[in-house]
Design a protein around this motif. Structure first.
Motif, PDB file in Angstrom:
ATOM      1  N   THR A  46       1.230   7.855  48.872  1.00  0.00           N
ATOM      2  CA  THR A  46       1.797   7.715  50.219  1.00  0.00           C
ATOM      3  C   THR A  46       2.411   6.339  50.422  1.00  0.00           C
ATOM      4  O   THR A  46       3.537   6.218  50.932  1.00  0.00           O
ATOM      5  N   ARG A  65       5.635   6.040  48.243  1.00  0.00           N
ATOM      6  CA  ARG A  65       6.753   6.838  48.757  1.00  0.00           C
ATOM      7  C   ARG A  65       7.325   6.225  50.038  1.00  0.00           C
ATOM      8  O   ARG A  65       8.537   6.133  50.199  1.00  0.00           O
ATOM      9  N   ASN A  66       6.468   5.812  50.943  1.00  0.00           N
ATOM     10  CA  ASN A  66       6.937   5.298  52.226  1.00  0.00           C
ATOM     11  C   ASN A  66       7.224   3.803  52.200  1.00  0.00           C
ATOM     12  O   ASN A  66       7.983   3.305  53.033  1.00  0.00           O
TER      13      ASN A  66
END
Length: 125
Positions: free
Chosen positions: A23, A26-27
Motif C-alpha cells: 500500500t 503503490r500510493n
C-alpha cells in the motif's frame, strides 16, 4: 498449541507487513515523484529501496519479538499473546510509516530547493 500460536503470529504479522508495504509503495510513488522534482526514475528507485528496508526492519522485529514473553498455556493466554504481539508489530509499522514520511518530506524540500537553485542558475546562464 504453542506452535500454532507462533505460526498464527508470524502469518498475521508478515501478512500485515506485506499489505502495508504494498500500500505504501503503490500510493507513495506519487509523493516521491513530487519530492524528487518529477524525476520518476529516482522516485521509483527510492521507493523500492524504502520497501526493502521496510521489509528487513519489520520482519527482523517480528522474528526477534517472537521469543519475548511467556508462552501461552490456555486459549485465553493465546489470545492475549497474539493481541499483544500483533498490536506491538502494528504500532511499530505505524511509527515507521510516520518516521519515513517525515524524513522523505524533509528530504523532498531539500531536493526541491536544489532544483529551484539549479533552475535559477540555468536561467541566468
Amino acid at each position: 498449541m504453542v506452535e500454532t500460536v507462533y505460526a498464527l503470529y508470524l502469518a498475521i504479522t508478515i501478512a500485515i507487513t506485506i499489505w502495508v508495504a504494498h500500500t505504501l509503495s503503490r500510493n507513495g510513488i506519487v509523493f516521491l515523484i513530487q519530492c524528487f522534482g518529477q524525476n520518476i526514475e529516482l522516485a521509483r528507485s527510492t521507493n523500492h529501496l524504502l520497501v526493502v528496508g521496510f521489509y528487513l526492519i519489520n520482519i527482523g522485529f517480528i522474528t526477534l519479538t517472537l521469543s519475548l514473553g511467556k508462552e501461552p498455556a490456555t486459549i485465553t493466554d493465546a489470545i492475549r499473546f497474539l493481541s499483544s504481539k500483533v498490536g506491538l508489530a502494528v504500532v511499530v509499522l505505524g511509527a515507521m510509516h510516520f518516521f519515513n514520511m517525515g524524513a522523505i518530506a524533509q528530504f523532498g524540500r531539500k531536493v526541491n530547493g536544489w532544483l529551484a537553485e539549479s533552475g535559477k542558475a540555468e536561467a541566468v546562464a
